[in-house]
Design a protein around this motif. Structure first.
Motif, PDB file in Angstrom:
ATOM      1  N   GLU A  13       0.729  -1.480  -0.044  1.00 40.88           N
ATOM      2  CA  GLU A  13       0.138   0.213   0.440  1.00 40.88           C
ATOM      3  C   GLU A  13       0.830   1.342   0.006  1.00 40.88           C
ATOM      4  O   GLU A  13       0.388   2.291  -0.366  1.00 40.88           O
ATOM      5  CB  GLU A  13      -0.841   0.189   1.242  1.00 40.88           C
ATOM      6  N   LEU A  14       2.157   1.187   0.551  1.00 40.56           N
ATOM      7  CA  LEU A  14       2.718   2.445   1.060  1.00 40.56           C
ATOM      8  C   LEU A  14       3.810   2.786  -0.159  1.00 40.56           C
ATOM      9  O   LEU A  14       4.724   3.591  -0.911  1.00 40.56           O
ATOM     10  CB  LEU A  14       3.495   2.557   2.315  1.00 40.56           C
ATOM     11  N   GLN A  15       3.947   1.803  -0.952  1.00 43.59           N
ATOM     12  CA  GLN A  15       4.885   1.337  -2.011  1.00 43.59           C
ATOM     13  C   GLN A  15       5.030   2.732  -2.520  1.00 43.59           C
ATOM     14  O   GLN A  15       6.098   3.229  -3.312  1.00 43.59           O
ATOM     15  CB  GLN A  15       4.839  -0.106  -3.040  1.00 43.59           C
ATOM     16  N   PRO A  16       4.020   3.021  -3.506  1.00 39.77           N
ATOM     17  CA  PRO A  16       3.659   3.650  -5.177  1.00 39.77           C
ATOM     18  C   PRO A  16       3.648   5.451  -4.133  1.00 39.77           C
ATOM     19  O   PRO A  16       4.184   6.119  -4.674  1.00 39.77           O
ATOM     20  CB  PRO A  16       2.176   3.792  -5.160  1.00 39.77           C
ATOM     21  N   TYR A  17       3.906   6.038  -2.619  1.00 42.49           N
ATOM     22  CA  TYR A  17       3.994   6.899  -2.463  1.00 42.49           C
ATOM     23  C   TYR A  17       5.329   6.922  -1.740  1.00 42.49           C
ATOM     24  O   TYR A  17       6.265   8.013  -2.120  1.00 42.49           O
ATOM     25  CB  TYR A  17       3.148   7.376  -0.829  1.00 42.49           C
ATOM     26  N   LEU A  18       5.883   5.393  -1.315  1.00 41.34           N
ATOM     27  CA  LEU A  18       7.890   5.958  -1.079  1.00 41.34           C
ATOM     28  C   LEU A  18       8.152   5.907  -2.610  1.00 41.34           C
ATOM     29  O   LEU A  18       8.942   4.442  -2.588  1.00 41.34           O
ATOM     30  CB  LEU A  18       7.822   5.151  -0.067  1.00 41.34           C
ATOM     31  N   ASP A  19       8.258   7.062  -3.141  1.00 42.42           N
ATOM     32  CA  ASP A  19       8.876   5.890  -4.367  1.00 42.42           C
ATOM     33  C   ASP A  19      10.908   6.388  -4.423  1.00 42.42           C
ATOM     34  O   ASP A  19      10.665   6.136  -5.332  1.00 42.42           O
ATOM     35  CB  ASP A  19       8.696   7.097  -6.032  1.00 42.42           C
ATOM     36  N   THR A  20      11.172   6.964  -3.254  1.00 39.56           N
ATOM     37  CA  THR A  20      12.675   7.072  -3.010  1.00 39.56           C
ATOM     38  C   THR A  20      13.179   7.190  -2.018  1.00 39.56           C
ATOM     39  O   THR A  20      12.862   6.785  -1.045  1.00 39.56           O
ATOM     40  CB  THR A  20      12.305   9.273  -3.228  1.00 39.56           C
ATOM     41  N   CYS A  21      13.977   6.598  -2.862  1.00 38.41           N
ATOM     42  CA  CYS A  21      15.039   5.714  -1.540  1.00 38.41           C
ATOM     43  C   CYS A  21      16.596   6.650  -0.789  1.00 38.41           C
ATOM     44  O   CYS A  21      17.233   7.143  -2.082  1.00 38.41           O
ATOM     45  CB  CYS A  21      15.791   4.749  -2.517  1.00 38.41           C
ATOM     46  N   LEU A  22      17.221   7.187  -0.205  1.00 42.11           N
ATOM     47  CA  LEU A  22      17.580   7.811   0.511  1.00 42.11           C
ATOM     48  C   LEU A  22      18.749   6.468   0.922  1.00 42.11           C
ATOM     49  O   LEU A  22      18.670   6.214   2.283  1.00 42.11           O
ATOM     50  CB  LEU A  22      17.271   8.784   1.624  1.00 42.11           C
ATOM     51  N   ILE A  23      19.967   6.827   0.549  1.00 47.23           N
ATOM     52  CA  ILE A  23      21.230   5.837   1.126  1.00 47.23           C
ATOM     53  C   ILE A  23      22.031   6.851   1.712  1.00 47.23           C
ATOM     54  O   ILE A  23      22.621   7.499   0.879  1.00 47.23           O
ATOM     55  CB  ILE A  23      21.932   5.279   0.254  1.00 47.23           C
ATOM     56  N   PRO A  24      22.334   6.645   3.144  1.00 45.98           N
ATOM     57  CA  PRO A  24      23.127   8.007   3.407  1.00 45.98           C
ATOM     58  C   PRO A  24      24.827   7.152   3.170  1.00 45.98           C
ATOM     59  O   PRO A  24      24.994   6.132   3.381  1.00 45.98           O
ATOM     60  CB  PRO A  24      23.461   7.892   5.127  1.00 45.98           C
ATOM     61  N   TYR A  25      25.841   8.143   2.909  1.00 42.98           N
ATOM     62  CA  TYR A  25      27.125   7.308   2.867  1.00 42.98           C
ATOM     63  C   TYR A  25      27.901   8.363   4.339  1.00 42.98           C
ATOM     64  O   TYR A  25      28.335   9.525   3.528  1.00 42.98           O
ATOM     65  CB  TYR A  25      28.124   7.819   1.074  1.00 42.98           C
ATOM     66  N   THR A  26      28.389   6.837   4.707  1.00 40.76           N
ATOM     67  CA  THR A  26      29.369   7.859   5.364  1.00 40.76           C
ATOM     68  C   THR A  26      30.731   8.192   4.965  1.00 40.76           C
ATOM     69  O   THR A  26      31.858   9.793   5.526  1.00 40.76           O
ATOM     70  CB  THR A  26      29.821   7.121   6.578  1.00 40.76           C
ATOM     71  N   GLY A  27      31.401   7.041   4.605  1.00 40.60           N
ATOM     72  CA  GLY A  27      32.524   7.429   3.832  1.00 40.60           C
ATOM     73  C   GLY A  27      34.384   7.092   5.311  1.00 40.60           C
ATOM     74  O   GLY A  27      34.764   8.005   4.530  1.00 40.60           O
ATOM     75  N   LEU A  28      33.385   6.980   5.986  1.00 45.42           N
ATOM     76  CA  LEU A  28      34.670   6.010   6.921  1.00 45.42           C
ATOM     77  C   LEU A  28      35.416   5.039   6.218  1.00 45.42           C
ATOM     78  O   LEU A  28      35.651   4.561   5.473  1.00 45.42           O
ATOM     79  CB  LEU A  28      33.995   5.296   8.062  1.00 45.42           C
ATOM     80  N   THR A  29      36.688   5.258   7.247  1.00 44.32           N
ATOM     81  CA  THR A  29      38.322   4.920   6.653  1.00 44.32           C
ATOM     82  C   THR A  29      38.416   3.789   7.702  1.00 44.32           C
ATOM     83  O   THR A  29      39.592   2.735   7.120  1.00 44.32           O
ATOM     84  CB  THR A  29      39.034   5.865   6.311  1.00 44.32           C
ATOM     85  N   GLY A  30      38.240   3.249   8.704  1.00 42.11           N
ATOM     86  CA  GLY A  30      38.738   2.357   9.811  1.00 42.11           C
ATOM     87  C   GLY A  30      39.411   3.390  10.587  1.00 42.11           C
ATOM     88  O   GLY A  30      39.657   2.590  11.443  1.00 42.11           O
ATOM     89  N   LYS A  31      40.520   4.647  10.277  1.00 39.51           N
ATOM     90  CA  LYS A  31      41.295   4.904  10.792  1.00 39.51           C
ATOM     91  C   LYS A  31      40.629   5.964  11.557  1.00 39.51           C
ATOM     92  O   LYS A  31      41.447   7.230  12.829  1.00 39.51           O
ATOM     93  CB  LYS A  31      42.064   6.116   9.764  1.00 39.51           C
ATOM     94  N   GLU A  32      39.589   5.910  11.942  1.00 39.73           N
ATOM     95  CA  GLU A  32      38.734   6.829  13.640  1.00 39.73           C
ATOM     96  C   GLU A  32      38.603   5.973  14.383  1.00 39.73           C
ATOM     97  O   GLU A  32      38.959   5.885  14.765  1.00 39.73           O
ATOM     98  CB  GLU A  32      37.645   6.933  12.555  1.00 39.73           C
ATOM     99  N   ASN A  33      39.182   7.147  15.054  1.00 40.04           N
ATOM    100  CA  ASN A  33      38.862   6.754  16.456  1.00 40.04           C
ATOM    101  C   ASN A  33      37.632   6.827  16.637  1.00 40.04           C
ATOM    102  O   ASN A  33      36.404   7.688  16.175  1.00 40.04           O
ATOM    103  CB  ASN A  33      39.771   8.063  18.001  1.00 40.04           C
ATOM    104  N   PRO A  34      37.101   6.321  18.310  1.00 38.09           N
ATOM    105  CA  PRO A  34      35.905   6.530  18.065  1.00 38.09           C
ATOM    106  C   PRO A  34      34.711   7.456  18.041  1.00 38.09           C
ATOM    107  O   PRO A  34      33.950   7.789  17.989  1.00 38.09           O
ATOM    108  CB  PRO A  34      35.332   5.490  19.735  1.00 38.09           C
ATOM    109  N   MET A  35      35.294   9.025  18.879  1.00 38.12           N
ATOM    110  CA  MET A  35      34.911   9.933  19.453  1.00 38.12           C
ATOM    111  C   MET A  35      34.430  10.704  17.413  1.00 38.12           C
ATOM    112  O   MET A  35      33.472  11.169  17.449  1.00 38.12           O
ATOM    113  CB  MET A  35      35.652  10.757  19.697  1.00 38.12           C
ATOM    114  N   GLN A  36      35.615  10.159  16.375  1.00 35.69           N
ATOM    115  CA  GLN A  36      35.104  10.674  15.069  1.00 35.69           C
ATOM    116  C   GLN A  36      34.692   9.806  14.461  1.00 35.69           C
ATOM    117  O   GLN A  36      33.969  10.772  13.790  1.00 35.69           O
ATOM    118  CB  GLN A  36      36.980  10.915  14.806  1.00 35.69           C
TER     119      GLN A  36
END
Length: 143
Positions: A13-36
């Protein structure tokens, strides 16, 4: 609306109205500490609010693509292509810390990068993000 908020019984029922998907891209490298890493996720969350809140009935946010050295975005592009194959008409990728290029993500309909909009703040930033999304849905919409 987050992907986890959709109930299986209501999806057809919702699919016709929810026609746009948002994909967040963080771009973490693995070199970040927890605070970063936390700060990067908070920046992305705040930027995404500019799209998620005003367009809640039209967009559905999928899980974030967290890691990526921005050297090879083929996996992100492939995911966007697959998302469209499931029935989404539009795919939007948002990033707070990375500049993403259209030629690297041909399956994406709109790339919104906070870095590309760094000169804007507050209402001006919100208006620009919303105008770009509305232009995606209605190319005649003036930005």
């Amino acid at each position: 609306m987050k992907f986890s908020e959709v109930e299986e019984a209501s999806w057809p029922e919702l699919q016709p109205y929810l026609d746009t998907c948002l994909i967040p891209y963080t771009g973490l490298t693995g070199k970040e500490n927890p605070m970063q890493a936390t700060a990067a996720l908070e920046r992305l969350r705040d930027f995404m609010d500019l799209a998620e809140v005003p367009f809640k009935g039209r967009m559905i946010t999928y899980p974030a693509f967290q890691y990526g050295l921005q050297q090879d975005l083929s996996l992100l592009n492939e995911i966007c292509k697959h998302v469209k194959e499931t029935g989404f008409k539009h795919v939007v990728v948002m990033s707070a810390d990375c500049i993403l290029h259209r030629e690297e993500l041909p399956a994406v309909d709109l790339i919104l990068s906070r870095q590309d909009l760094s000169e804007l703040e507050g209402r001006e930033l919100a208006s620009r993000v919303q105008a770009q999304i509305q232009n995606l849905w209605n190319p005649a919409y003036l930005t």
